[in-house]
Design an enzyme around this catalytic site. Sequence first.
Site, PDB file in Angstrom:
ATOM      1  CG  HIS A 467      -1.805   1.175   1.359  1.00 63.99           C
ATOM      2  ND1 HIS A 467      -3.130   1.162   0.992  1.00 63.99           N
ATOM      3  CD2 HIS A 467      -1.568   2.430   1.814  1.00 63.99           C
ATOM      4  CE1 HIS A 467      -3.660   2.358   1.209  1.00 63.99           C
ATOM      5  NE2 HIS A 467      -2.726   3.146   1.716  1.00 63.99           N
ATOM      6  CD  GLU A 468       1.542   3.626   3.664  1.00 63.05           C
ATOM      7  OE1 GLU A 468       1.722   4.672   3.003  1.00 63.05           O
ATOM      8  OE2 GLU A 468       0.507   3.422   4.328  1.00 63.05           O
ATOM      9  CG  HIS A 471       0.304   6.234  -0.783  1.00 61.28           C
ATOM     10  ND1 HIS A 471      -0.728   6.889  -1.422  1.00 61.28           N
ATOM     11  CD2 HIS A 471      -0.241   5.720   0.361  1.00 61.28           C
ATOM     12  CE1 HIS A 471      -1.841   6.780  -0.702  1.00 61.28           C
ATOM     13  NE2 HIS A 471      -1.567   6.072   0.380  1.00 61.28           N
ATOM     14  CG  HIS A 474       0.555   8.878  -7.051  1.00 58.99           C
ATOM     15  ND1 HIS A 474      -0.590   9.204  -6.355  1.00 58.99           N
ATOM     16  CD2 HIS A 474       0.441   9.504  -8.241  1.00 58.99           C
ATOM     17  CE1 HIS A 474      -1.362   9.970  -7.114  1.00 58.99           C
ATOM     18  NE2 HIS A 474      -0.746  10.179  -8.262  1.00 58.99           N
TER      19      HIS A 474
END
Length: 675
Positions: A467-468, A471, A474
Amino acid sequence: MSILTHHFNTKYNTAPFSKIKNEDFLPAFQKGIELAKAEIDAIVRNPIQPTFENTIEALAFSGDVLDRISSIFFNLNSAETNDEIQKIAQEVSPLLSEFGNDVRLNPDLFARVKTVYEQREKLNLNPEQTTLLDKKYKSFSRNGANLPEDKKNQLREIDKELSKLSLQFGENVLAETQAYQLHITNESDLAGLPEGTIEAAHSLAKSQEKEGWIFTLDYPSYVPFVTYADNRELRKKMAIAFGAKGFQNNEFDNQEIVLKIAKLRFDRAQVLGYATHAHFVLEERMAESPEKVKTFSNDLLEKAKPAALKEFAQLTVFAKELDGIEQLEKWDGAYYSEKLKQQLFNLDDEILKPYFQLEKVLDGAFAVAQKLYGITFEEIFEIDKYHEEVKTYAVKDEEDQLVAVFYADFFPRKGKRNGAWMTSFKSQYIKKEINERPHISIVCNFTKPTETKPSLLTFNEVTTLFHEFGHALHGMLANTTYPSLSGTSVYWDFVELPSQILENWCYEPEALALFAYHYQTGEMIPMKLVHKIKESASFQEGIATMRQLSFGLLDMGWHAQDPSYIKDIKAFETEQFAATQLYPEVEANAMSTSFSHIFQGGYSSGYYSYKWAEVLDADAFEYFQEKGIFNKEVATKFKENVLSKGGTEHPMILYKRFRGQEPKPEALLRRAGLV
């Protein structure tokens, strides 16, 4: 002159952490503000008519020194804080909010911005320039630039007060987290706990020169304890301590602070002409309004509730049959869910953990990124870090060009807040034809290696890492001109798409084959376990959905109405949770007093966005599944239309360009097993 205000003469221009002293920060902030003010003055005093270049673009690139200092300082305040840093934070936060207001409420600057904005139709701007102009104009108009002087002053006072209160809130939560320890000296009280958890608790006790085992409210200690400890009384003790943070009428109590923050946010919205804080926030979100958020949440609730009630009834029967439990309490939930999951799927974290060694999982995330986006990660040792546990990487593309610098910080320690997050030390942007590459960091709180074992992750921690890392991608793959539109600088209910979509790869045999190997034998995770992981993915999804929705509805409760009538936090929460409540209320506990996402982080009126983004990510991942999870064409589309574009265009435009259509909620309901 502070080292912080100069160009860092370091490899990749990274922060020289070892040379920065705490006492450097305050003068650096003062200097940074002075430099930024000078840049603003130059824009305002420019005798030439306002143009996009000399006003909007100049503004977009102003304050870069101050931004860098702020990033470094506030990242340290989250990941490596101490009393001194917290004291400085209390000093500089009002200065920064004052400076922000000096800019936003500067009538001459706003006049120039307005002039350009009013000519926007004739300027022939590209989509990114159009977005920048729109956002710059709104950053003034939405923050009081059109207000009379007395209202502007009111706004300044509110902002100053809010910045102090949210810092105080976070410090109190951290202090409460660190103040509590469960010290066990009787070995029989450890029954049910995993060996690794016991070993970590023993190491902690040893480090404090105590006998036995110490458990804390840090996630890697707390979560296994309430999930596995057979001793129900001790689970209760831990759960109540966890839920009482900031709610104990002591020096770290957050009740007054929560009421003040909610009221000040409401007052601020009113001064600006909005009905509530949520109306103000949501104007700049995909969701657009509190009504739309509530409708979205209630629609999902309607679909999830029957499943949740059925799951809860099943869990209640199971706990009664197993241990004669008459009434399930909050401290029983994780424990019996885990036991039921083991019975249904014969799958528990202890079977899985040996296959998820942290280093291997990280390499797996790197391998997934390479297959999808053609980037590689090489650990480098010649750049400074703020703690010896941090790992640093150079990220390169297929032409061996630098894409980003990546920092990874994985273990809990004193001075680091709980949870997991992604952040940056430097944004990506393009100036004078130089594409400045970003410095991105992820911070987690995973189980530390012990004397006998490496760091082995629970499956939940595996998905957290992905998940991290989503990010982080991105941030790393950003390719925009302006720093304020780069990377994760997107609408808040769009920001979770890149993180949540990457979690899907953790359930795919093809991706697990890249990293899930037994840390001792080297054998790959057996396919039957992979199938069980996939099967169990929607286990108790109804309950989980209700829980997420309850947090979002509490957030809306605080922010989508006038909170002046709220006097008793506990009573207010009970009312907000009525539609989603499954367990009996615990009098000694409150959620809001440690709900850092909305009272310290940036999620106020935005907690719903996790679910909102799940709709996007389930729909987007179905596209990958149709074409193949490592399909280059789909990956390139996602990279070019979502990851690299940041906030340069409206998220729905970007999403449709990637997907060819608007997202459909059915994909989420299918994945969650709710249809």
